[in-house]
Design an enzyme around this catalytic site. Structure first.
Site, PDB file in Angstrom:
ATOM      1  N   ASP A   1     -17.933 -18.340   3.836  1.00 48.08           N
ATOM      2  CA  ASP A   1     -16.647 -18.212   3.433  1.00 48.08           C
ATOM      3  C   ASP A   1     -16.786 -18.578   2.027  1.00 48.08           C
ATOM      4  OD1 ASP A   1     -15.306 -15.903   2.921  1.00 48.08           O
ATOM      5  OD2 ASP A   1     -13.771 -17.537   4.236  1.00 48.08           O
TER       6      ASP A   1
ATOM      7  N   GLY B   1     -16.320 -16.588  -3.647  1.00 51.36           N
ATOM      8  CA  GLY B   1     -15.922 -15.465  -4.542  1.00 51.36           C
ATOM      9  C   GLY B   1     -15.011 -16.596  -5.186  1.00 51.36           C
ATOM     10  N   ARG B   2     -14.250 -17.704  -4.070  1.00 49.07           N
ATOM     11  CA  ARG B   2     -13.136 -17.834  -4.649  1.00 49.07           C
ATOM     12  C   ARG B   2     -14.205 -19.698  -5.453  1.00 49.07           C
ATOM     13  NH1 ARG B   2     -10.398 -18.857   1.034  1.00 49.07           N
ATOM     14  NH2 ARG B   2     -12.574 -17.725   1.818  1.00 49.07           N
ATOM     15  N   TRP B   3     -14.733 -19.654  -5.134  1.00 50.01           N
ATOM     16  CA  TRP B   3     -15.034 -21.157  -5.720  1.00 50.01           C
ATOM     17  C   TRP B   3     -15.651 -20.550  -7.220  1.00 50.01           C
ATOM     18  CZ3 TRP B   3     -19.877 -21.463  -8.460  1.00 50.01           C
ATOM     19  CH2 TRP B   3     -20.149 -22.602  -8.865  1.00 50.01           C
TER      20      TRP B   3
ATOM     21  N   HIS C   1     -21.983 -16.538  -4.931  1.00 52.15           N
ATOM     22  CA  HIS C   1     -22.710 -16.046  -4.177  1.00 52.15           C
ATOM     23  C   HIS C   1     -24.154 -16.762  -4.836  1.00 52.15           C
ATOM     24  CE1 HIS C   1     -20.379 -13.269  -2.549  1.00 52.15           C
ATOM     25  NE2 HIS C   1     -20.482 -12.797  -2.879  1.00 52.15           N
TER      26      HIS C   1
ATOM     27  N   SER D   1     -21.962  -8.531   6.353  1.00 47.13           N
ATOM     28  CA  SER D   1     -21.222  -8.078   7.556  1.00 47.13           C
ATOM     29  C   SER D   1     -21.442  -6.360   7.146  1.00 47.13           C
ATOM     30  CB  SER D   1     -19.878  -8.638   7.595  1.00 47.13           C
ATOM     31  OG  SER D   1     -18.532  -8.142   6.537  1.00 47.13           O
TER      32      SER D   1
ATOM     33  N   GLU E   1     -19.009  -5.439   7.130  1.00 45.98           N
ATOM     34  CA  GLU E   1     -17.387  -4.383   6.939  1.00 45.98           C
ATOM     35  C   GLU E   1     -17.305  -4.764   5.013  1.00 45.98           C
ATOM     36  OE1 GLU E   1     -17.895  -6.688   9.463  1.00 45.98           O
ATOM     37  OE2 GLU E   1     -16.843  -4.513  10.844  1.00 45.98           O
TER      38      GLU E   1
ATOM     39  N   ARG F   1     -17.049  -3.316   0.002  1.00 43.77           N
ATOM     40  CA  ARG F   1     -16.283  -4.577  -1.222  1.00 43.77           C
ATOM     41  C   ARG F   1     -16.828  -3.767  -2.420  1.00 43.77           C
ATOM     42  NH1 ARG F   1     -17.632 -11.319  -1.050  1.00 43.77           N
ATOM     43  NH2 ARG F   1     -16.158 -10.790   1.545  1.00 43.77           N
TER      44      ARG F   1
ATOM     45  N   LEU G   1     -38.506 -24.193  13.058  1.00 49.29           N
ATOM     46  CA  LEU G   1     -36.931 -23.702  13.258  1.00 49.29           C
ATOM     47  C   LEU G   1     -37.412 -22.273  12.863  1.00 49.29           C
ATOM     48  CD1 LEU G   1     -33.844 -25.015  10.575  1.00 49.29           C
ATOM     49  CD2 LEU G   1     -34.575 -22.420  10.764  1.00 49.29           C
TER      50      LEU G   1
HETATM   51  C1  FPP Z   1     -18.529 -14.370   1.779  1.00 48.07           C
HETATM   52  O1  FPP Z   1     -17.753 -15.255   0.529  1.00 48.07           O
HETATM   53  C2  FPP Z   1     -20.071 -15.065   1.142  1.00 48.07           C
HETATM   54  C3  FPP Z   1     -20.904 -13.620   0.924  1.00 48.07           C
HETATM   55  C4  FPP Z   1     -20.031 -12.209   1.515  1.00 48.07           C
HETATM   56  C5  FPP Z   1     -22.101 -13.646   0.861  1.00 48.07           C
HETATM   57  C6  FPP Z   1     -23.255 -14.984   1.582  1.00 48.07           C
HETATM   58  C7  FPP Z   1     -24.617 -14.337   1.217  1.00 48.07           C
HETATM   59  C8  FPP Z   1     -25.039 -15.778   0.257  1.00 48.07           C
HETATM   60  C9  FPP Z   1     -24.774 -16.993   0.084  1.00 48.07           C
HETATM   61  C10 FPP Z   1     -26.468 -15.432  -0.307  1.00 48.07           C
HETATM   62  C11 FPP Z   1     -27.352 -15.448   1.599  1.00 48.07           C
HETATM   63  C12 FPP Z   1     -28.681 -15.121   0.667  1.00 48.07           C
HETATM   64  C13 FPP Z   1     -30.009 -15.495   2.125  1.00 48.07           C
HETATM   65  C14 FPP Z   1     -30.673 -14.181   1.279  1.00 48.07           C
HETATM   66  C15 FPP Z   1     -29.841 -15.651   3.084  1.00 48.07           C
HETATM   67  P1  FPP Z   1     -16.837 -14.683  -0.567  1.00 48.07           P
HETATM   68  O2  FPP Z   1     -17.419 -13.935  -1.090  1.00 48.07           O
HETATM   69  O3  FPP Z   1     -16.138 -13.570   0.389  1.00 48.07           O
HETATM   70  O4  FPP Z   1     -15.701 -15.046  -0.387  1.00 48.07           O
HETATM   71  P2  FPP Z   1     -14.530 -15.406  -1.100  1.00 48.07           P
HETATM   72  O5  FPP Z   1     -13.490 -15.299   0.656  1.00 48.07           O
HETATM   73  O6  FPP Z   1     -14.353 -16.436  -1.342  1.00 48.07           O
HETATM   74  O7  FPP Z   1     -13.734 -14.251  -1.604  1.00 48.07           O
END
Ligand code: FPP
Length: 253
Positions: free
Chosen positions: A26, A29-31, A43, A71, A73, A77, A137
């Site tokens: 998580d 987006g904020r990063w 992402h 997810s 949910e 988005r 793993l």
């Molecule tokens: C949540 O952060 C992150 C996600 C919904 C996407 C995570 C996906 C990846 C890191 C890519 C992984 C790829 C593979 C193939 C495993 P957010 O966007 O909700 O963050 P925020 O709360 O700051 O908005």
């Protein structure tokens, strides 16, 4: 669980490594927003972080790593963000799966295949098939995953068998239910890490995490470094897992 000696700068301490580590990735987006970048950049940075921390997991002997990538949910988005994520999964599978296979990593997907693009489902199935015999793993990638949806699908399977007279409800045990989950055959997570500053598990592995130790971090996922992961392991090492028993009572329920 593997106990190894971990030498810190000043002190030597025994580090307990979780056999099964789960991560809610998580804060992407904020990063990105903090840096004036589009959320998509977050992402992509999150994927890089996963690649790095997978190395740390291999180095320290984690046997199962389960990551929450999308997810049930997350479909709510904006469509352009959903499209970007789906494209990123496609690209990541095309580029990474051969390397993961070379490194003896088994790739599994947990979640519902419905609503995913057929080309993504094909790549997911090919990755599972190619890496099925690898045992260094197991990397479980949760895509279109929701704990409630997983439990509901399992319940529907049970009800169908009861209806067909193939299953006696009186004989049905907890293990029979666990077998019907996406994580069938795998141990429950020992440690669940959620970076990004939120203190909840958001429908992730809600059955499997009944006795999982939780670790929350304020750092956004793309900033969650090897040092942060080792700090989480150190915290896990200090936990006393009682599974409902009293101190020194051993493992059980
Ligand atoms: C949540 O952060 C992150 C996600 C919904 C996407 C995570 C996906 C990846 C890191 C890519 C992984 C790829 C593979 C193939 C495993 P957010 O966007 O909700 O963050 P925020 O709360 O700051 O908005």
């Amino acid at each position: 669980m593997k106990i190894i000696n971990w030498f810190k700068k000043k002190k030597q301490s025994a580090l307990t490594i979780p056999e099964h580590l789960a991560i809610i990735m998580d804060g992407n987006g904020r990063w990105a927003e903090k840096r004036g970048l589009p959320r998509s950049a977050g992402h992509r940075a999150g994927l890089e972080r996963l690649r790095d921390l997978l190395e740390t997991c291999l180095e320290y002997g984690v046997k199962y790593l389960t990551v929450y990538a999308f997810s049930t949910e997350n479909w709510r988005r904006p469509p352009e963000e959903v499209d970007y994520l789906m494209g990123l999964f496609l690209e990541a599978l095309q580029n990474e799966v051969p390397k993961l296979h070379q490194r003896q990593i088994r790739v599994r997907f947990i979640g519902l295949k419905e609503n995913l693009k057929p080309e993504l489902v094909t790549l997911m199935e090919e990755a599972e098939k190619l890496t099925a015999a690898n045992r260094l793993l197991t990397l479980n990638i949760a895509i279109n995953y929701g704990g409630r949806a997983e439990i509901l699908a399992a319940i529907k399977g049970v009800l169908r068998q009861v209806k067909d007279g193939k299953l006696d409800p009186e004989q049905f045990q907890e293990e029979d239910f666990t077998k019907r989950l996406f994580t069938t055959g795998q141990p429950d997570p020992d440690l669940l890490i959620r970076p990004g500053g939120e203190w909840r598990i958001s429908n992730f592995l809600i059955w499997q995490a009944a006795y999982t130790e939780l670790y929350f971090s304020k750092h956004y996922w793309p900033d969650f470094s090897k040092e942060h992961l080792l700090a989480a392991f150190e915290s896990f090492s200090r936990r006393e897992r009682r599974y409902g028993q009293v101190k020194g009572g051993g493992k059980g329920r």
